[in-house]
Design a protein around this motif. Structure first.
Motif, PDB file in Angstrom:
ATOM      1  N   TRP A  79       0.845  -1.201   0.000  1.00 55.86           N
ATOM      2  CA  TRP A  79       0.000   0.000   0.000  1.00 55.86           C
ATOM      3  C   TRP A  79       0.882   1.255   0.000  1.00 55.86           C
ATOM      4  O   TRP A  79       0.625   2.211  -0.738  1.00 55.86           O
ATOM      5  CB  TRP A  79      -0.900  -0.040   1.236  1.00 55.86           C
ATOM      6  N   THR A  80       1.934   1.238   0.795  1.00 54.53           N
ATOM      7  CA  THR A  80       2.873   2.361   0.824  1.00 54.53           C
ATOM      8  C   THR A  80       3.537   2.540  -0.529  1.00 54.53           C
ATOM      9  O   THR A  80       3.667   3.673  -1.034  1.00 54.53           O
ATOM     10  CB  THR A  80       3.941   2.140   1.908  1.00 54.53           C
ATOM     11  N   TRP A  81       3.954   1.427  -1.134  1.00 49.72           N
ATOM     12  CA  TRP A  81       4.554   1.511  -2.467  1.00 49.72           C
ATOM     13  C   TRP A  81       3.580   2.136  -3.459  1.00 49.72           C
ATOM     14  O   TRP A  81       3.977   2.915  -4.317  1.00 49.72           O
ATOM     15  CB  TRP A  81       4.949   0.120  -2.963  1.00 49.72           C
ATOM     16  N   ARG A  82       2.310   1.780  -3.344  1.00 49.15           N
ATOM     17  CA  ARG A  82       1.305   2.321  -4.271  1.00 49.15           C
ATOM     18  C   ARG A  82       1.165   3.831  -4.098  1.00 49.15           C
ATOM     19  O   ARG A  82       1.148   4.571  -5.082  1.00 49.15           O
ATOM     20  CB  ARG A  82      -0.041   1.626  -4.028  1.00 49.15           C
ATOM     21  N   GLN A  83       1.074   4.292  -2.846  1.00 52.10           N
ATOM     22  CA  GLN A  83       0.876   5.732  -2.634  1.00 52.10           C
ATOM     23  C   GLN A  83       2.101   6.544  -3.052  1.00 52.10           C
ATOM     24  O   GLN A  83       1.985   7.715  -3.407  1.00 52.10           O
ATOM     25  CB  GLN A  83       0.528   6.023  -1.168  1.00 52.10           C
ATOM     26  N   LEU A  84       3.273   5.915  -3.050  1.00 55.13           N
ATOM     27  CA  LEU A  84       4.496   6.604  -3.465  1.00 55.13           C
ATOM     28  C   LEU A  84       4.736   6.518  -4.973  1.00 55.13           C
ATOM     29  O   LEU A  84       5.673   7.122  -5.484  1.00 55.13           O
ATOM     30  CB  LEU A  84       5.706   6.022  -2.724  1.00 55.13           C
ATOM     31  N   GLY A  85       3.887   5.744  -5.653  1.00 57.50           N
ATOM     32  CA  GLY A  85       3.997   5.643  -7.097  1.00 57.50           C
ATOM     33  C   GLY A  85       4.963   4.588  -7.604  1.00 57.50           C
ATOM     34  O   GLY A  85       5.305   4.579  -8.787  1.00 57.50           O
ATOM     35  N   TYR A  86       5.391   3.679  -6.737  1.00 55.20           N
ATOM     36  CA  TYR A  86       6.288   2.605  -7.183  1.00 55.20           C
ATOM     37  C   TYR A  86       5.547   1.557  -8.014  1.00 55.20           C
ATOM     38  O   TYR A  86       6.165   0.789  -8.734  1.00 55.20           O
ATOM     39  CB  TYR A  86       6.973   1.941  -5.988  1.00 55.20           C
ATOM     40  N   HIS A  87       4.245   1.489  -7.876  1.00 53.29           N
ATOM     41  CA  HIS A  87       3.418   0.646  -8.737  1.00 53.29           C
ATOM     42  C   HIS A  87       2.020   1.252  -8.782  1.00 53.29           C
ATOM     43  O   HIS A  87       1.693   2.146  -7.994  1.00 53.29           O
ATOM     44  CB  HIS A  87       3.376  -0.816  -8.235  1.00 53.29           C
ATOM     45  N   ASP A  88       1.200   0.782  -9.710  1.00 53.85           N
ATOM     46  CA  ASP A  88      -0.173   1.287  -9.820  1.00 53.85           C
ATOM     47  C   ASP A  88      -1.172   0.130  -9.795  1.00 53.85           C
ATOM     48  O   ASP A  88      -2.252   0.204 -10.376  1.00 53.85           O
ATOM     49  CB  ASP A  88      -0.355   2.134 -11.064  1.00 53.85           C
ATOM     50  N   LYS A  89      -0.814  -0.950  -9.101  1.00 56.43           N
ATOM     51  CA  LYS A  89      -1.660  -2.135  -9.039  1.00 56.43           C
ATOM     52  C   LYS A  89      -2.697  -2.003  -7.921  1.00 56.43           C
ATOM     53  O   LYS A  89      -2.395  -1.476  -6.854  1.00 56.43           O
ATOM     54  CB  LYS A  89      -0.786  -3.380  -8.824  1.00 56.43           C
ATOM     55  N   PRO A  90      -3.915  -2.479  -8.160  1.00 53.97           N
ATOM     56  CA  PRO A  90      -4.979  -2.333  -7.157  1.00 53.97           C
ATOM     57  C   PRO A  90      -4.770  -3.222  -5.935  1.00 53.97           C
ATOM     58  O   PRO A  90      -4.162  -4.293  -6.011  1.00 53.97           O
ATOM     59  CB  PRO A  90      -6.247  -2.737  -7.925  1.00 53.97           C
ATOM     60  N   LEU A  91      -5.297  -2.718  -4.801  1.00 56.70           N
ATOM     61  CA  LEU A  91      -5.151  -3.389  -3.517  1.00 56.70           C
ATOM     62  C   LEU A  91      -6.512  -3.646  -2.898  1.00 56.70           C
ATOM     63  O   LEU A  91      -7.384  -2.776  -2.927  1.00 56.70           O
ATOM     64  CB  LEU A  91      -4.365  -2.501  -2.532  1.00 56.70           C
ATOM     65  N   GLY A  92      -6.684  -4.823  -2.304  1.00 64.62           N
ATOM     66  CA  GLY A  92      -7.951  -5.142  -1.659  1.00 64.62           C
ATOM     67  C   GLY A  92      -7.773  -5.722  -0.272  1.00 64.62           C
ATOM     68  O   GLY A  92      -6.739  -6.307   0.057  1.00 64.62           O
ATOM     69  N   LEU A  93      -8.786  -5.547   0.536  1.00 64.33           N
ATOM     70  CA  LEU A  93      -8.823  -6.097   1.892  1.00 64.33           C
ATOM     71  C   LEU A  93     -10.154  -6.822   2.049  1.00 64.33           C
ATOM     72  O   LEU A  93     -11.214  -6.195   2.010  1.00 64.33           O
ATOM     73  CB  LEU A  93      -8.704  -4.974   2.921  1.00 64.33           C
ATOM     74  N   LEU A  94     -10.110  -8.143   2.205  1.00 61.23           N
ATOM     75  CA  LEU A  94     -11.327  -8.930   2.373  1.00 61.23           C
ATOM     76  C   LEU A  94     -11.634  -9.025   3.865  1.00 61.23           C
ATOM     77  O   LEU A  94     -10.927  -9.707   4.617  1.00 61.23           O
ATOM     78  CB  LEU A  94     -11.160 -10.321   1.764  1.00 61.23           C
ATOM     79  N   ASN A  95     -12.679  -8.339   4.269  1.00 61.69           N
ATOM     80  CA  ASN A  95     -13.036  -8.251   5.685  1.00 61.69           C
ATOM     81  C   ASN A  95     -13.991  -9.393   6.038  1.00 61.69           C
ATOM     82  O   ASN A  95     -15.208  -9.252   5.965  1.00 61.69           O
ATOM     83  CB  ASN A  95     -13.670  -6.882   5.969  1.00 61.69           C
ATOM     84  N   VAL A  96     -13.423 -10.520   6.411  1.00 63.17           N
ATOM     85  CA  VAL A  96     -14.188 -11.735   6.684  1.00 63.17           C
ATOM     86  C   VAL A  96     -14.686 -11.741   8.123  1.00 63.17           C
ATOM     87  O   VAL A  96     -13.906 -11.606   9.064  1.00 63.17           O
ATOM     88  CB  VAL A  96     -13.319 -12.987   6.447  1.00 63.17           C
ATOM     89  N   ALA A  97     -15.996 -11.895   8.304  1.00 68.06           N
ATOM     90  CA  ALA A  97     -16.609 -12.011   9.627  1.00 68.06           C
ATOM     91  C   ALA A  97     -16.180 -10.884  10.568  1.00 68.06           C
ATOM     92  O   ALA A  97     -15.989 -11.095  11.763  1.00 68.06           O
ATOM     93  CB  ALA A  97     -16.268 -13.376  10.243  1.00 68.06           C
ATOM     94  N   GLY A  98     -16.024  -9.688  10.003  1.00 66.74           N
ATOM     95  CA  GLY A  98     -15.672  -8.525  10.815  1.00 66.74           C
ATOM     96  C   GLY A  98     -14.241  -8.497  11.305  1.00 66.74           C
ATOM     97  O   GLY A  98     -13.888  -7.662  12.150  1.00 66.74           O
ATOM     98  N   TYR A  99     -13.387  -9.370  10.762  1.00 70.58           N
ATOM     99  CA  TYR A  99     -12.009  -9.460  11.261  1.00 70.58           C
ATOM    100  C   TYR A  99     -11.277  -8.117  11.199  1.00 70.58           C
ATOM    101  O   TYR A  99     -10.508  -7.787  12.110  1.00 70.58           O
ATOM    102  CB  TYR A  99     -11.234 -10.523  10.471  1.00 70.58           C
ATOM    103  N   TYR A 100     -11.491  -7.374  10.143  1.00 71.38           N
ATOM    104  CA  TYR A 100     -10.759  -6.117   9.968  1.00 71.38           C
ATOM    105  C   TYR A 100     -11.560  -4.882  10.378  1.00 71.38           C
ATOM    106  O   TYR A 100     -11.145  -3.753  10.078  1.00 71.38           O
ATOM    107  CB  TYR A 100     -10.282  -5.981   8.521  1.00 71.38           C
TER     108      TYR A 100
END
Length: 199
Positions: free
Chosen positions: A124-145
């Protein structure tokens, strides 16, 4: 693209333990089945225990390719998955994470521990700094996150993060919807990929 080449490649970060809720294992299975059914490739940490092993086996059974990347020091500890189509044994965690990122079109984090958190935050840090432009996801299973997402929003409200940074992370609870969003944002039309039957 060659006929036998994967339609896309997605990196999954997740626990080397199964966790206490059966929903975690069910979600890992669903992720692997979706990747395989859509002709995709899983890139992951190379272990065969916990959610890592579950997502790899589900991908394999559904007809997807599995690429595991694991440091030598963790080969025994995490029980390296010799059933991977490709198993890369590297020397350091830095090499592992760099290769995982290089081989992937998108990233998704499932429930996991400190290693999963660290991998997600780094990419995620690499993405915000522009080192890559690949999408990121967080699967919030059963309220874990739930707690993590609340804290991240608190960080925005406290002025340490911007809304645009939060916007780089796609959090969701529906596995197919989140995976399709990530794959399509990576430039692949998942809805037009012929589905394979799950064995």
């Amino acid at each position: 693209m060659a006929d036998n080449a994967p339609a896309f490649s997605i990196c999954v970060y997740c626990g080397s333990r199964p966790g206490e809720d059966a929903a975690y294992t069910q979600a890992a299975t669903a992720v692997g089945e979706w990747i395989g059914a859509h002709g995709g490739q899983l890139v992951y940490g190379g272990g065969r225990s916990g959610l890592m092993g579950t997502v790899a086996e589900a991908t394999r059974r559904a007809g997807g390719r599995v690429v595991g990347i694991i440091p030598q020091a963790l080969v025994d500890k995490e029980l390296a998955n010799r059933a991977c189509d490709e198993l890369h044994i590297v020397q350091t965690m830095h090499e592992r994470k760099a290769m995982m990122a290089e081989r992937s079109d998108a990233f998704i984090a499932l429930p996991g521990g400190i290693g999963t958190f660290e991998e997600l935050f780094e990419v995620w840090t690499w993405r915000q700094l522009g080192y890559h432009d690949k999408p990121l996801g967080l699967l919030n299973v059963a309220g874990y996150y739930d707690g993590l997402l609340a804290f991240l929003n608190h960080s925005v409200a406290s002025g340490f993060m911007g809304e645009w940074q939060m916007g780089l992370l796609h959090a969701g609870t529906d596995t197919p919807t989140l995976l399709q969003t990530l794959v399509e944002q990576a430039g692949h039309n998942a809805s037009q990929i012929p589905l394979r039957s799950v064995i």
